[in-house]
Design a protein around this motif. Structure first.
Motif, PDB file in Angstrom:
ATOM      1  N   UNK A   1       0.837  -1.209   0.000  1.00 10.59           N
ATOM      2  CA  UNK A   1       0.000   0.000   0.000  1.00 10.59           C
ATOM      3  C   UNK A   1       0.871   1.259   0.000  1.00 10.59           C
ATOM      4  N   UNK A   2       1.940   1.202   0.771  1.00  9.74           N
ATOM      5  CA  UNK A   2       2.814   2.361   0.912  1.00  9.74           C
ATOM      6  C   UNK A   2       3.542   2.669  -0.403  1.00  9.74           C
ATOM      7  N   UNK A   3       3.896   1.645  -1.169  1.00  8.34           N
ATOM      8  CA  UNK A   3       4.540   1.863  -2.464  1.00  8.34           C
ATOM      9  C   UNK A   3       3.656   2.698  -3.387  1.00  8.34           C
ATOM     10  N   UNK A   4       2.368   2.390  -3.418  1.00  4.80           N
ATOM     11  CA  UNK A   4       1.455   3.148  -4.270  1.00  4.80           C
ATOM     12  C   UNK A   4       1.318   4.595  -3.801  1.00  4.80           C
ATOM     13  N   UNK A   5       1.229   4.782  -2.488  1.00  7.48           N
ATOM     14  CA  UNK A   5       1.136   6.139  -1.952  1.00  7.48           C
ATOM     15  C   UNK A   5       2.381   6.946  -2.293  1.00  7.48           C
ATOM     16  N   UNK A   6       3.553   6.317  -2.212  1.00  8.28           N
ATOM     17  CA  UNK A   6       4.809   6.992  -2.530  1.00  8.28           C
ATOM     18  C   UNK A   6       4.868   7.370  -4.005  1.00  8.28           C
ATOM     19  N   UNK A   7       4.476   6.442  -4.874  1.00  9.74           N
ATOM     20  CA  UNK A   7       4.515   6.705  -6.317  1.00  9.74           C
ATOM     21  C   UNK A   7       3.559   7.827  -6.704  1.00  9.74           C
ATOM     22  N   UNK A   8       2.372   7.798  -6.139  1.00  7.39           N
ATOM     23  CA  UNK A   8       1.373   8.825  -6.480  1.00  7.39           C
ATOM     24  C   UNK A   8       1.736  10.193  -5.917  1.00  7.39           C
ATOM     25  N   UNK A   9       2.499  10.214  -4.827  1.00  2.00           N
ATOM     26  CA  UNK A   9       2.918  11.492  -4.245  1.00  2.00           C
ATOM     27  C   UNK A   9       3.808  12.265  -5.216  1.00  2.00           C
ATOM     28  N   UNK A  10       4.522  11.544  -6.065  1.00  3.06           N
ATOM     29  CA  UNK A  10       5.418  12.161  -7.045  1.00  3.06           C
ATOM     30  C   UNK A  10       4.757  12.286  -8.413  1.00  3.06           C
ATOM     31  N   UNK A  11       4.040  11.239  -8.815  1.00  9.13           N
ATOM     32  CA  UNK A  11       3.484  11.147 -10.163  1.00  9.13           C
ATOM     33  C   UNK A  11       2.031  10.678 -10.070  1.00  9.13           C
ATOM     34  N   UNK A  12       1.098  11.609  -9.877  1.00  9.07           N
ATOM     35  CA  UNK A  12      -0.299  11.231  -9.640  1.00  9.07           C
ATOM     36  C   UNK A  12      -0.926  10.388 -10.749  1.00  9.07           C
ATOM     37  N   UNK A  13      -0.406  10.482 -11.967  1.00  9.29           N
ATOM     38  CA  UNK A  13      -1.000   9.741 -13.082  1.00  9.29           C
ATOM     39  C   UNK A  13      -0.359   8.375 -13.308  1.00  9.29           C
ATOM     40  N   UNK A  14       0.543   7.960 -12.428  1.00 10.01           N
ATOM     41  CA  UNK A  14       1.199   6.658 -12.587  1.00 10.01           C
ATOM     42  C   UNK A  14       0.165   5.538 -12.480  1.00 10.01           C
ATOM     43  N   UNK A  15       0.356   4.490 -13.279  1.00  8.35           N
ATOM     44  CA  UNK A  15      -0.546   3.333 -13.225  1.00  8.35           C
ATOM     45  C   UNK A  15      -0.066   2.407 -12.106  1.00  8.35           C
ATOM     46  N   UNK A  16      -0.905   2.194 -11.122  1.00  7.45           N
ATOM     47  CA  UNK A  16      -0.551   1.342  -9.975  1.00  7.45           C
ATOM     48  C   UNK A  16      -1.180  -0.036 -10.161  1.00  7.45           C
ATOM     49  N   UNK A  17      -0.331  -1.046 -10.323  1.00  9.08           N
ATOM     50  CA  UNK A  17      -0.782  -2.402 -10.643  1.00  9.08           C
ATOM     51  C   UNK A  17      -0.343  -3.370  -9.547  1.00  9.08           C
ATOM     52  N   UNK A  18      -1.271  -4.171  -9.083  1.00  9.91           N
ATOM     53  CA  UNK A  18      -0.962  -5.242  -8.128  1.00  9.91           C
ATOM     54  C   UNK A  18      -1.009  -6.583  -8.843  1.00  9.91           C
TER      55      UNK A  18
END
Length: 526
Positions: free
Chosen positions: A265-282
């Motif tokens: 969960x924290x990885x997605x929050x970190x990625x979106x904090x920098x790049x809100x449009x990043x595609x988050x895939x599990x």
């Protein structure tokens, strides 16, 4: 014929599964979820691994048993004092690392690209993982994407300690760069993380004091305690590292394992904090279990995946049936664990030496339990070999050093160093508990025997297989079934094999990289 069985004095400990009821486990899960989703919840709270009960496995449940057994005040005081000493030691060690190991976010043998299409976050848990070309979680998926001209990078959460020569020199060569997150940031950063965790700990304690519900109060106090254990510190360090990495390589997508752990969960929050449009895939690579919890729940939007890829239709249907996942796309990617190969189905009548394969998970206590049980069975059935197969994370040296029982075992116990395929091909039955490798065994025709402890919640991956699978709790029960199969010339094996293979196809379908490529093309073209 009567076989004399030596009296083996095994240490009997009551399993957490036998202490905790299903309703108690579900209540704990629901209460943790409500605290994580509360209006005052913070990223530090979500970073507490203890707040994410994974499933009903005994190793997982051990951490929650004190919520149901009601220890007396003296026991509680002793445990909290012991934890204080341990937590303090962990924090002192972390300070030493911060002072002595520098300020690097990660280490790598490779130059990092300026931009990346797919950033994978994975784990390395032992030296053997370093030497393998395929990733432990994602297998050949990164390689397949590289073949299709995608720029790929894997960031490994390193559980091996400092990035030294023994790690650096054993990393397998690949067609894409790899990096390994460090186990410490700068002293200033580590102190900043600690300060934020202590602040959240105080908030959790204040909430606990105001809480009327007994279970909620217990969990809030426990969370305030666990947040300073060192685990949340590690998770928040991953937040900083992933955030920095996303800033550096600007990935279009981030792909993370989906097992229910806090760091996912924290990885997605970190990625979106920098790049809100990043595609988050599990990527859910193991399939769901009967009481899987953390993967069946959503939290605040920044912690949830945009897309969940599953190994088979079973997991997709399970998650799709949950209203919480209405806004999340779920697709079947498949798995290299897809196990159906009709050409290798076993013909039991042609077997010169009958054998039972023993397959524990990569957990020492589970190995001990299955191997001790199989020793008793081996004395009962000297005409049958019992093949001990280990998970890569456990060694036979570890097993034999645990108990004198393993220093004198019957000759029909075989320590396997062969491939799983070879072990399956020379076996007729399989004894197991929680391993998903059981699917490969039953798809080849082995009859499964699940070792059930009295009064426990089942951790059987084959819980949906009503026929053919047999639960045993005593060596004599297994002996009786082995004799039954031999006496009946395995006549019920062929018809049940088809049922087992269908279950396997539902759990693990063939890997189809086109599914992931289609998603990447769709999302990046918008």
């Amino acid at each position: 014929m009567v076989h004399l069985v030596p009296l083996l004095h095994f240490e009997k400990t009551k399993s957490p599964l036998a202490i905790m009821t299903e309703n108690q486990f579900l209540n704990i899960c629901a209460t943790c979820k409500s605290i994580l989703k509360a209006k005052d919840s913070t990223i530090q709270r979500v970073a507490i691994p203890w707040m994410h009960p994974i499933r009903e496995h005994p190793i997982a449940l051990e951490r929650y048993v004190e919520l149901v057994i009601k220890p007396n005040r003296i026991q509680v005081a002793k445990k909290w004092l012991r934890d204080f000493i341990i937590f303090s030691g962990i924090w002192i060690r972390q300070l030493h690392r911060a002072i002595t190991r520098g300020n690097d976010y990660w280490k790598s043998n490779d130059a990092l690209p300026d931009k990346v299409d797919c950033l994978f976050i994975s784990h390395v848990v032992n030296q053997s993982h370093l030497k393998k070309k395929d990733d432990f979680y994602f297998s050949s998926i990164p390689d397949e994407l590289v073949k299709r001209n995608y720029q790929v990078l894997i960031g490994y959460i390193n559980n091996l300690g400092a990035f030294n020569k023994s790690i650096k020199n054993n990393i397998a060569k690949s067609f894409f760069p790899k990096l390994y997150f460090t186990d410490s940031l700068s002293l200033k950063q580590e102190l900043s993380i600690r300060k934020s965790l202590k602040k959240e700990s105080k908030l959790l304690k204040r909430n606990a004091l105001k809480e009327i519900n007994s279970l909620s109060r217990q969990i809030l106090f426990k969370a305030a305690h666990e947040i300073l254990s060192g685990e949340a510190q590690s998770t928040m360090r991953i937040f900083d590292q992933v955030k920095k990495l996303v800033e550096t390589v600007l990935p279009k997508s981030i792909i993370v394992p989906y097992e229910g752990h806090a760091y996912e969960r924290i990885c997605f929050a970190a990625a979106r904090a920098v790049k809100p449009d990043i595609i988050c895939i599990s990527y859910q690579h193991t399939g769901v279990f009967r009481l899987s919890n953390a993967i069946r729940q959503t939290l605040a939007t920044q912690y949830n995946p945009d897309i969940i890829l599953t190994p088979g239709i079973e997991t997709k249907n399970d998650l799709n049936n949950n209203p919480e996942f209405a806004g999340i796309r779920i697709e079947v990617l498949g798995s290299v664990r897809s196990v159906i190969d009709s050409s290798k189905t076993i013909i039991h009548k042609q077997r010169p030496q009958l054998a039972c394969l023993v397959m524990p998970e990569g957990i020492l206590s589970e190995c001990m339990q299955l191997f001790k049980f199989s020793i008793e069975c081996a004395y009962l059935r000297p005409d049958i070999n019992f093949i001990w197969r280990l998970h890569p994370s456990v060694s036979f040296d570890e097993i034999t050093s645990q108990s004198k029982v393993f220093q004198n075992i019957p000759p029909n116990i075989i320590f396997s160093t062969a491939t799983i395929e070879s072990d399956i091909e020379c076996s007729t039955w399989v004894l197991y508990r929680g391993t998903t490798a059981i699917l490969k065994a039953i798809s080849a025709g082995l009859r499964p025997f699940y070792l059930q402890n009295s009064g426990e919640l089942t951790i059987d991956p084959l819980y949906k297989l009503d026929k053919w699978r047999i639960n045993v709790s005593k060596p004599e029960e297994l002996d009786s079934w082995l004799q039954h199969d031999i006496a009946t010339a395995f006549k019920d094996f062929p018809q049940n094999l088809l049922i087992a293979q269908e279950l396997c196809l539902q759990r693990f379908s063939k890997l189809d990289i086109n599914v992931l490529e289609t998603i990447l093309k769709e999302r990046t073209s918008n």
